[in-house]
Motif scaffolding. Sequence first.
Motif, PDB file in Angstrom:
ATOM      1  N   VAL A 164       0.840  -1.207   0.000  1.00 24.58           N
ATOM      2  CA  VAL A 164       0.000   0.000   0.000  1.00 24.58           C
ATOM      3  C   VAL A 164       0.869   1.248   0.000  1.00 24.58           C
ATOM      4  CG1 VAL A 164      -1.697   1.305   1.323  1.00 24.58           C
ATOM      5  CG2 VAL A 164      -1.935  -1.184   1.092  1.00 24.58           C
ATOM      6  N   TRP A 165       1.886   1.262   0.840  1.00 21.38           N
ATOM      7  CA  TRP A 165       2.775   2.431   0.887  1.00 21.38           C
ATOM      8  C   TRP A 165       3.518   2.633  -0.436  1.00 21.38           C
ATOM      9  CZ3 TRP A 165       5.146   0.763   6.240  1.00 21.38           C
ATOM     10  CH2 TRP A 165       4.187   1.002   7.233  1.00 21.38           C
ATOM     11  N   GLY A 166       3.967   1.530  -1.006  1.00 28.87           N
ATOM     12  CA  GLY A 166       4.692   1.633  -2.273  1.00 28.87           C
ATOM     13  C   GLY A 166       3.813   2.137  -3.404  1.00 28.87           C
ATOM     14  N   HIS A 167       2.606   1.586  -3.520  1.00 33.43           N
ATOM     15  CA  HIS A 167       1.693   2.020  -4.580  1.00 33.43           C
ATOM     16  C   HIS A 167       1.271   3.480  -4.385  1.00 33.43           C
ATOM     17  CE1 HIS A 167       0.221  -2.059  -6.366  1.00 33.43           C
ATOM     18  NE2 HIS A 167       1.538  -2.014  -6.172  1.00 33.43           N
ATOM     19  N   THR A 168       1.040   3.866  -3.145  1.00 36.71           N
ATOM     20  CA  THR A 168       0.667   5.254  -2.877  1.00 36.71           C
ATOM     21  C   THR A 168       1.811   6.204  -3.222  1.00 36.71           C
ATOM     22  OG1 THR A 168      -0.816   4.524  -1.101  1.00 36.71           O
ATOM     23  CG2 THR A 168      -0.150   6.853  -1.120  1.00 36.71           C
ATOM     24  N   GLY A 169       3.029   5.805  -2.866  1.00 41.69           N
ATOM     25  CA  GLY A 169       4.180   6.646  -3.205  1.00 41.69           C
ATOM     26  C   GLY A 169       4.369   6.788  -4.707  1.00 41.69           C
ATOM     27  N   VAL A 170       4.183   5.688  -5.440  1.00 40.81           N
ATOM     28  CA  VAL A 170       4.297   5.747  -6.900  1.00 40.81           C
ATOM     29  C   VAL A 170       3.231   6.651  -7.491  1.00 40.81           C
ATOM     30  CG1 VAL A 170       4.091   4.383  -9.015  1.00 40.81           C
ATOM     31  CG2 VAL A 170       5.430   3.508  -7.095  1.00 40.81           C
ATOM     32  N   PHE A 171       2.029   6.581  -6.964  1.00 45.14           N
ATOM     33  CA  PHE A 171       0.943   7.413  -7.487  1.00 45.14           C
ATOM     34  C   PHE A 171       1.204   8.896  -7.213  1.00 45.14           C
ATOM     35  CE2 PHE A 171      -3.186   9.495  -6.605  1.00 45.14           C
ATOM     36  CZ  PHE A 171      -3.686   9.480  -7.886  1.00 45.14           C
ATOM     37  N   VAL A 172       1.639   9.216  -6.010  1.00 43.23           N
ATOM     38  CA  VAL A 172       1.920  10.619  -5.679  1.00 43.23           C
ATOM     39  C   VAL A 172       3.066  11.148  -6.541  1.00 43.23           C
ATOM     40  CG1 VAL A 172       2.723  12.175  -3.862  1.00 43.23           C
ATOM     41  CG2 VAL A 172       1.019  10.414  -3.341  1.00 43.23           C
ATOM     42  N   PHE A 173       4.094  10.333  -6.725  1.00 44.07           N
ATOM     43  CA  PHE A 173       5.215  10.755  -7.569  1.00 44.07           C
ATOM     44  C   PHE A 173       4.767  10.981  -9.005  1.00 44.07           C
ATOM     45  CE2 PHE A 173       8.656   9.464 -10.478  1.00 44.07           C
ATOM     46  CZ  PHE A 173       9.582  10.444 -10.185  1.00 44.07           C
ATOM     47  N   SER A 174       3.920  10.116  -9.515  1.00 45.37           N
ATOM     48  CA  SER A 174       3.433  10.267 -10.884  1.00 45.37           C
ATOM     49  C   SER A 174       2.563  11.519 -11.020  1.00 45.37           C
ATOM     50  CB  SER A 174       2.643   9.030 -11.292  1.00 45.37           C
ATOM     51  OG  SER A 174       2.095   9.186 -12.590  1.00 45.37           O
ATOM     52  N   CYS A 175       1.747  11.815 -10.021  1.00 50.98           N
ATOM     53  CA  CYS A 175       0.913  13.019 -10.074  1.00 50.98           C
ATOM     54  C   CYS A 175       1.765  14.282 -10.069  1.00 50.98           C
ATOM     55  CB  CYS A 175      -0.059  13.035  -8.891  1.00 50.98           C
ATOM     56  SG  CYS A 175      -1.385  11.812  -9.000  1.00 50.98           S
ATOM     57  N   LEU A 176       2.798  14.286  -9.246  1.00 58.67           N
ATOM     58  CA  LEU A 176       3.691  15.453  -9.206  1.00 58.67           C
ATOM     59  C   LEU A 176       4.406  15.643 -10.532  1.00 58.67           C
ATOM     60  CD1 LEU A 176       5.215  15.112  -5.613  1.00 58.67           C
ATOM     61  CD2 LEU A 176       3.411  16.663  -6.382  1.00 58.67           C
ATOM     62  N   CYS A 177       4.846  14.543 -11.117  1.00 57.11           N
ATOM     63  CA  CYS A 177       5.505  14.634 -12.429  1.00 57.11           C
ATOM     64  C   CYS A 177       4.534  15.120 -13.492  1.00 57.11           C
ATOM     65  CB  CYS A 177       6.085  13.277 -12.819  1.00 57.11           C
ATOM     66  SG  CYS A 177       7.506  12.754 -11.840  1.00 57.11           S
ATOM     67  N   PHE A 178       3.298  14.664 -13.403  1.00 56.84           N
ATOM     68  CA  PHE A 178       2.292  15.088 -14.382  1.00 56.84           C
ATOM     69  C   PHE A 178       2.025  16.589 -14.274  1.00 56.84           C
ATOM     70  CE2 PHE A 178      -2.272  15.879 -15.188  1.00 56.84           C
ATOM     71  CZ  PHE A 178      -2.290  15.639 -16.551  1.00 56.84           C
ATOM     72  N   VAL A 179       1.823  17.072 -13.063  1.00 57.32           N
ATOM     73  CA  VAL A 179       1.558  18.509 -12.871  1.00 57.32           C
ATOM     74  C   VAL A 179       2.756  19.334 -13.308  1.00 57.32           C
ATOM     75  CG1 VAL A 179       1.080  20.282 -11.141  1.00 57.32           C
ATOM     76  CG2 VAL A 179      -0.095  18.078 -11.022  1.00 57.32           C
ATOM     77  N   TYR A 180       3.931  18.900 -12.922  1.00 54.43           N
ATOM     78  CA  TYR A 180       5.144  19.633 -13.281  1.00 54.43           C
ATOM     79  C   TYR A 180       5.349  19.659 -14.794  1.00 54.43           C
ATOM     80  CZ  TYR A 180      10.179  20.568 -13.695  1.00 54.43           C
ATOM     81  OH  TYR A 180      11.401  21.081 -14.053  1.00 54.43           O
ATOM     82  N   GLY A 181       5.148  18.519 -15.447  1.00 55.93           N
ATOM     83  CA  GLY A 181       5.330  18.447 -16.892  1.00 55.93           C
ATOM     84  C   GLY A 181       4.302  19.252 -17.657  1.00 55.93           C
ATOM     85  N   VAL A 182       3.061  19.202 -17.218  1.00 55.85           N
ATOM     86  CA  VAL A 182       1.993  19.916 -17.917  1.00 55.85           C
ATOM     87  C   VAL A 182       2.153  21.427 -17.749  1.00 55.85           C
ATOM     88  CG1 VAL A 182      -0.487  20.371 -17.910  1.00 55.85           C
ATOM     89  CG2 VAL A 182       0.344  18.026 -17.876  1.00 55.85           C
ATOM     90  N   VAL A 183       2.403  21.869 -16.537  1.00 53.45           N
ATOM     91  CA  VAL A 183       2.557  23.304 -16.301  1.00 53.45           C
ATOM     92  C   VAL A 183       3.764  23.850 -17.066  1.00 53.45           C
ATOM     93  CG1 VAL A 183       3.039  25.052 -14.541  1.00 53.45           C
ATOM     94  CG2 VAL A 183       1.391  23.238 -14.074  1.00 53.45           C
TER      95      VAL A 183
END
Length: 204
Positions: A164-183
Amino acid sequence: MASLCYSLPLTLKFSPLNPKPFPNLSFLSQPKPKVRLPKRTASITRMSLNPTPAIDRLISVAAYTLPFFNSLQYGRYLFIQYPQLGTLFEPILPFLSLYKSVPYASFVAFFALYLGVVRNPSFSHYVRFNSMQAVTLDVLLVVPLLLTRILNPGRAGLGFKLLVWGHTGVFVFSCLCFVYGVVSSILGRTPYLPFVADAAGRQV
């Protein structure tokens, strides 16, 4: 002797034999020639503004949606624990439904992005680099799934908590990368994703 000393300057000054006892110092009274210095013109250096074309920004934004859509599966434990977070992702649900409606959409989008954009020299380096970052991030997102299937932590215990911790960390990291890349793409800037930018730069 004293009278001789006092009479000497008078003799030198008014003697008809020496009307000009002192050297000609008239040049001291002449006006000095004006030296004209070259005028320093205020040179205004115009920066060559080369904004990123709108089509390049649009393609880069679309490229970062590929790993983001594929990473949503890692956020299911986070959504179960915090249901209110689902409201933040409601605007993208129509696009996600359209993406999931295409058979093998993940593979089609991956090869279309890699072969059609990254390996296509007709696109600018900006588009190819952003697309390669998205492709590299999408490949990295497969690793947690492979580890889950290989290790099979179960549905309880310490292994499940680590999952659970690993999947949550991967999801948060992917969301941050998505926001950073899009902006960054919208602003026309080049994003450099952690753990991804160096590998993507070597491939472009």
